[in-house]
Design a protein around this motif. Structure first.
Motif, PDB file in Angstrom:
ATOM      1  N   GLN A  97     -16.946  14.357  45.761  1.00 32.00           N
ATOM      2  CA  GLN A  97     -16.233  14.863  44.573  1.00 32.00           C
ATOM      3  C   GLN A  97     -14.641  14.563  44.859  1.00 32.00           C
ATOM      4  OE1 GLN A  97     -17.791  18.558  44.598  1.00 32.00           O
ATOM      5  NE2 GLN A  97     -19.376  18.309  43.278  1.00 32.00           N
ATOM      6  N   LYS A  98     -14.251  14.735  46.345  1.00 30.79           N
ATOM      7  CA  LYS A  98     -12.962  14.484  46.553  1.00 30.79           C
ATOM      8  C   LYS A  98     -12.456  13.102  46.284  1.00 30.79           C
ATOM      9  CE  LYS A  98      -9.800  14.887  50.681  1.00 30.79           C
ATOM     10  NZ  LYS A  98      -9.656  15.272  51.837  1.00 30.79           N
ATOM     11  N   LEU A  99     -13.622  12.095  46.316  1.00 28.26           N
ATOM     12  CA  LEU A  99     -13.258  10.508  46.407  1.00 28.26           C
ATOM     13  C   LEU A  99     -13.278  10.337  45.023  1.00 28.26           C
ATOM     14  CD1 LEU A  99     -15.451   9.338  49.032  1.00 28.26           C
ATOM     15  CD2 LEU A  99     -13.077   9.446  49.038  1.00 28.26           C
ATOM     16  N   ILE A 100     -14.043  11.092  44.042  1.00 29.25           N
ATOM     17  CA  ILE A 100     -14.150  10.890  42.778  1.00 29.25           C
ATOM     18  C   ILE A 100     -12.676  11.135  41.999  1.00 29.25           C
ATOM     19  CG2 ILE A 100     -14.974  11.612  40.202  1.00 29.25           C
ATOM     20  CD1 ILE A 100     -17.796  11.840  41.968  1.00 29.25           C
ATOM     21  N   ALA A 101     -12.196  12.297  42.536  1.00 31.77           N
ATOM     22  CA  ALA A 101     -10.830  12.699  42.041  1.00 31.77           C
ATOM     23  C   ALA A 101      -9.772  11.782  42.114  1.00 31.77           C
ATOM     24  CB  ALA A 101     -10.672  14.144  42.738  1.00 31.77           C
ATOM     25  N   ARG A 102      -9.876  10.896  43.103  1.00 28.92           N
ATOM     26  CA  ARG A 102      -8.795   9.567  43.258  1.00 28.92           C
ATOM     27  C   ARG A 102      -9.629   8.434  43.180  1.00 28.92           C
ATOM     28  NH1 ARG A 102      -7.561   9.573  49.603  1.00 28.92           N
ATOM     29  NH2 ARG A 102      -9.439  10.656  50.227  1.00 28.92           N
ATOM     30  N   GLY A 103     -10.568   8.342  42.136  1.00 27.03           N
ATOM     31  CA  GLY A 103     -11.472   7.047  42.328  1.00 27.03           C
ATOM     32  C   GLY A 103     -10.701   5.786  41.714  1.00 27.03           C
ATOM     33  N   GLU A 104      -9.435   5.845  41.263  1.00 28.08           N
ATOM     34  CA  GLU A 104      -8.748   4.384  41.105  1.00 28.08           C
ATOM     35  C   GLU A 104      -8.369   3.661  42.386  1.00 28.08           C
ATOM     36  OE1 GLU A 104      -7.617   7.285  40.386  1.00 28.08           O
ATOM     37  OE2 GLU A 104      -5.979   7.665  41.356  1.00 28.08           O
ATOM     38  N   ARG A 105      -8.267   4.524  43.403  1.00 26.57           N
ATOM     39  CA  ARG A 105      -7.946   4.015  44.687  1.00 26.57           C
ATOM     40  C   ARG A 105      -9.117   3.568  45.644  1.00 26.57           C
ATOM     41  NH1 ARG A 105      -5.367   8.424  47.884  1.00 26.57           N
ATOM     42  NH2 ARG A 105      -4.853   6.615  49.305  1.00 26.57           N
ATOM     43  N   ILE A 106     -10.401   3.887  45.405  1.00 26.79           N
ATOM     44  CA  ILE A 106     -11.490   3.492  46.034  1.00 26.79           C
ATOM     45  C   ILE A 106     -12.130   2.435  45.428  1.00 26.79           C
ATOM     46  CG2 ILE A 106     -13.745   4.466  47.000  1.00 26.79           C
ATOM     47  CD1 ILE A 106     -11.195   5.838  48.374  1.00 26.79           C
ATOM     48  N   ASP A 107     -12.464   1.368  46.369  1.00 26.77           N
ATOM     49  CA  ASP A 107     -13.389   0.139  45.923  1.00 26.77           C
ATOM     50  C   ASP A 107     -14.673   0.366  46.450  1.00 26.77           C
ATOM     51  OD1 ASP A 107     -11.350  -1.602  44.912  1.00 26.77           O
ATOM     52  OD2 ASP A 107     -10.412  -1.494  46.792  1.00 26.77           O
ATOM     53  N   HIS A 108     -15.170   0.945  47.479  1.00 28.88           N
ATOM     54  CA  HIS A 108     -16.357   1.137  47.830  1.00 28.88           C
ATOM     55  C   HIS A 108     -16.588   2.341  48.624  1.00 28.88           C
ATOM     56  CE1 HIS A 108     -20.084  -1.236  47.835  1.00 28.88           C
ATOM     57  NE2 HIS A 108     -20.525  -0.575  48.667  1.00 28.88           N
ATOM     58  N   ILE A 109     -17.549   2.756  48.769  1.00 28.81           N
ATOM     59  CA  ILE A 109     -18.007   3.915  49.883  1.00 28.81           C
ATOM     60  C   ILE A 109     -19.084   3.492  50.638  1.00 28.81           C
ATOM     61  CG2 ILE A 109     -18.682   6.304  50.079  1.00 28.81           C
ATOM     62  CD1 ILE A 109     -17.873   6.920  47.221  1.00 28.81           C
ATOM     63  N   LEU A 110     -18.848   3.640  51.969  1.00 29.14           N
ATOM     64  CA  LEU A 110     -19.928   3.173  52.902  1.00 29.14           C
ATOM     65  C   LEU A 110     -20.121   4.485  53.553  1.00 29.14           C
ATOM     66  CD1 LEU A 110     -18.311   0.043  54.937  1.00 29.14           C
ATOM     67  CD2 LEU A 110     -20.270   0.162  53.296  1.00 29.14           C
ATOM     68  N   ILE A 111     -21.597   4.653  53.776  1.00 31.19           N
ATOM     69  CA  ILE A 111     -22.131   5.914  54.414  1.00 31.19           C
ATOM     70  C   ILE A 111     -22.980   5.652  55.486  1.00 31.19           C
ATOM     71  CG2 ILE A 111     -23.368   7.999  54.099  1.00 31.19           C
ATOM     72  CD1 ILE A 111     -22.881   7.751  50.723  1.00 31.19           C
ATOM     73  N   GLU A 112     -22.556   6.035  56.604  1.00 28.38           N
ATOM     74  CA  GLU A 112     -23.479   5.819  57.847  1.00 28.38           C
ATOM     75  C   GLU A 112     -24.247   7.042  58.153  1.00 28.38           C
ATOM     76  OE1 GLU A 112     -23.760   4.731  62.709  1.00 28.38           O
ATOM     77  OE2 GLU A 112     -21.754   4.562  61.659  1.00 28.38           O
ATOM     78  N   THR A 113     -25.699   7.008  57.895  1.00 29.26           N
ATOM     79  CA  THR A 113     -26.310   8.362  58.241  1.00 29.26           C
ATOM     80  C   THR A 113     -26.728   8.505  59.635  1.00 29.26           C
ATOM     81  OG1 THR A 113     -28.497   7.468  58.019  1.00 29.26           O
ATOM     82  CG2 THR A 113     -27.284   8.000  56.027  1.00 29.26           C
ATOM     83  N   SER A 114     -27.022   9.729  60.002  1.00 34.55           N
ATOM     84  CA  SER A 114     -27.638   9.947  61.296  1.00 34.55           C
ATOM     85  C   SER A 114     -28.969   9.206  61.665  1.00 34.55           C
ATOM     86  CB  SER A 114     -27.593  11.478  61.694  1.00 34.55           C
ATOM     87  OG  SER A 114     -28.796  11.857  61.200  1.00 34.55           O
ATOM     88  N   ALA A 115     -29.177   9.164  62.862  1.00 34.27           N
ATOM     89  CA  ALA A 115     -30.525   8.418  63.126  1.00 34.27           C
ATOM     90  C   ALA A 115     -31.639   9.380  62.391  1.00 34.27           C
ATOM     91  CB  ALA A 115     -30.675   8.227  64.508  1.00 34.27           C
ATOM     92  N   LEU A 116     -31.456  10.447  62.355  1.00 31.46           N
ATOM     93  CA  LEU A 116     -32.786  11.449  61.735  1.00 31.46           C
ATOM     94  C   LEU A 116     -32.415  11.600  60.422  1.00 31.46           C
ATOM     95  CD1 LEU A 116     -32.831  13.915  64.709  1.00 31.46           C
ATOM     96  CD2 LEU A 116     -33.994  11.915  64.458  1.00 31.46           C
ATOM     97  N   ALA A 117     -31.660  10.835  59.689  1.00 24.89           N
ATOM     98  CA  ALA A 117     -31.265  11.108  58.348  1.00 24.89           C
ATOM     99  C   ALA A 117     -32.582  10.718  57.404  1.00 24.89           C
ATOM    100  CB  ALA A 117     -30.014  10.482  57.801  1.00 24.89           C
ATOM    101  N   LEU A 118     -32.927  11.337  56.337  1.00 21.77           N
ATOM    102  CA  LEU A 118     -33.939  11.163  55.401  1.00 21.77           C
ATOM    103  C   LEU A 118     -32.968  10.705  54.147  1.00 21.77           C
ATOM    104  CD1 LEU A 118     -36.410  14.191  55.979  1.00 21.77           C
ATOM    105  CD2 LEU A 118     -36.564  11.800  56.842  1.00 21.77           C
ATOM    106  N   PRO A 119     -33.315   9.426  53.801  1.00 23.92           N
ATOM    107  CA  PRO A 119     -32.325   8.922  52.674  1.00 23.92           C
ATOM    108  C   PRO A 119     -32.467   9.737  51.374  1.00 23.92           C
ATOM    109  CG  PRO A 119     -33.357   7.209  53.853  1.00 23.92           C
ATOM    110  CD  PRO A 119     -34.164   8.237  54.116  1.00 23.92           C
TER     111      PRO A 119
END
Length: 346
Positions: A97-119
């Motif tokens: 939500q913080k990123l959306i609030a300044r969406g015009e400045r973001i070209d892409h979001i990369l999310i690296e999950t932990s090794a135990l994350a369930l997508p």
């Protein structure tokens, strides 16, 4: 899948998942080195208390930073000591939500999950009305260690096989729009066929599989292609079977902190504990006397490797820090084994 006009106006997010040592951080580091002229938000989630992966990615972002830029043009958000797929509402959504609030400045979001994350829980967060209007999941990329999977296929019926971890990998593969098989230069033809059959049995029928090696980090065209898949994964994620029971309680993570170390003695000590303890992953930095660069140290199973990555920053403690992840870890015994490599301060 092609992006529709509605998705084209949204901020694309790529979720990178995979088990310990599969190559998630290496993949993101290559992308960040090549993503010049674009602003990328990076969300990193680690099991231990120390954000080793975030530190590595921050260094990669700075390599191509303009003069005076202290972040490499990218935003970095770090979640340590836990798995964000279990705390989506409390920890993950506020960042999006913080990123959306300044969406015009973001070209892409990369999310690296932990090794135990369930997508699945993470991707479902993009279906909420406050997020779905502004963001779309460009793809779920699951990275697997080719040699480790080839060996695991042979171990499946043995006493060493861990069915809980197998279920976790199955969940990560079943959510993949793209499976990246890393370290394929270490596979022979029979091992490659074994991995291909394993992935085909676990991944969605529409998903793609790409076998890669270290050369991917310098292949600009292929790295850019990974950020334009257009799968809109949130639209189909509900159809995925509910994930298996979370494996968090089976995993221990502890942080070793030392001063400067004799590198050869440290690596011998680390190799020793890798062969005598149930360790899945070790990763961190070593401070070596007389060396202006910090040493990255990482191990998967009993495979140990390292390299010097950047200068120690002025005022930064010249400490050796290592995050060790495994089962039934005795922190005091591990620390004692590594401490023998510590160099006494003058």
């Amino acid at each position: 899948m092609r992006l529709g006009s509605e998705q084209l106006s949204k901020i694309p997010a790529t979720v990178v998942t995979g088990f310990l040592g599969s190559g998630k951080t290496t993949l993101l580091a290559g992308i960040l080195r090549q993503m010049t002229g674009k602003r990328v938000a990076v969300i990193v989630n680690e099991l231990g208390e120390q954000d080793i992966d975030a530190s590595l990615l921050r260094s990669c972002a700075l390599e191509n930073a303009p003069n005076g830029e202290t972040s490499g043009g990218h935003d970095m958000f770090e979640f340590a000591n836990g798995c964000i797929c279990c705390t989506v509402e409390e920890r993950f959504l506020p960042v999006i939500q913080k990123l959306i609030a300044r969406g015009e400045r973001i070209d892409h979001i990369l999310i690296e999950t932990s090794a135990l994350a369930l997508p699945k829980p993470l991707v479902q967060a993009f279906k909420g009305p406050e997020v779905s209007q502004h963001c779309t999941v460009d793809a779920i990329i699951t990275v697997i260690d080719g040699p480790a999977v080839a060996a695991q296929c042979l171990l499946k019926a043995s006493a060493d096989h861990d069915p809980t971890l197998q279920a976790l990998m199955d969940d990560q593969l079943s959510a993949a729009d793209l499976v990246l098989v890393s370290k394929t230069d270490l596979l022979d033809e029979e091992e490659r066929r074994r991995v291909e059959a394993f992935v085909a049995a676990k991944a969605p029928a529409w998903g793609k599989t790409l076998f890669v090696d270290a050369s991917l980090a310098a292949d600009v065209a292929r790295l850019e292609a990974l950020l334009g898949i257009g799968a809109a994964s949130e639209e189909w994620i509900d159809a995925m079977a509910n994930p298996q029971h979370h494996a968090q309680h089976h995993i221990d993570a502890c942080v070793m902190t030392l001063g400067e170390v004799d590198l050869k003695a440290f690596e011998r000590a680390l190799q020793g504990i890798l062969s005598t303890h149930d360790i899945y992953r070790a990763k961190g930095f070593a401070a070596v006397p007389g060396k202006p660069l910090r040493r990255v140290v990482q191990a998967v199973g009993e495979r140990l490797e390292g390299y010097f990555d950047r200068l120690w920053v002025s005022g930064e403690p010249r400490q050796t820090q290592l995050v060790i992840i495994g089962r039934h870890l005795d922190r005091d015994a591990l620390h004692a084994a590594l401490a023998c490599a510590e160099v006494p301060q003058a």
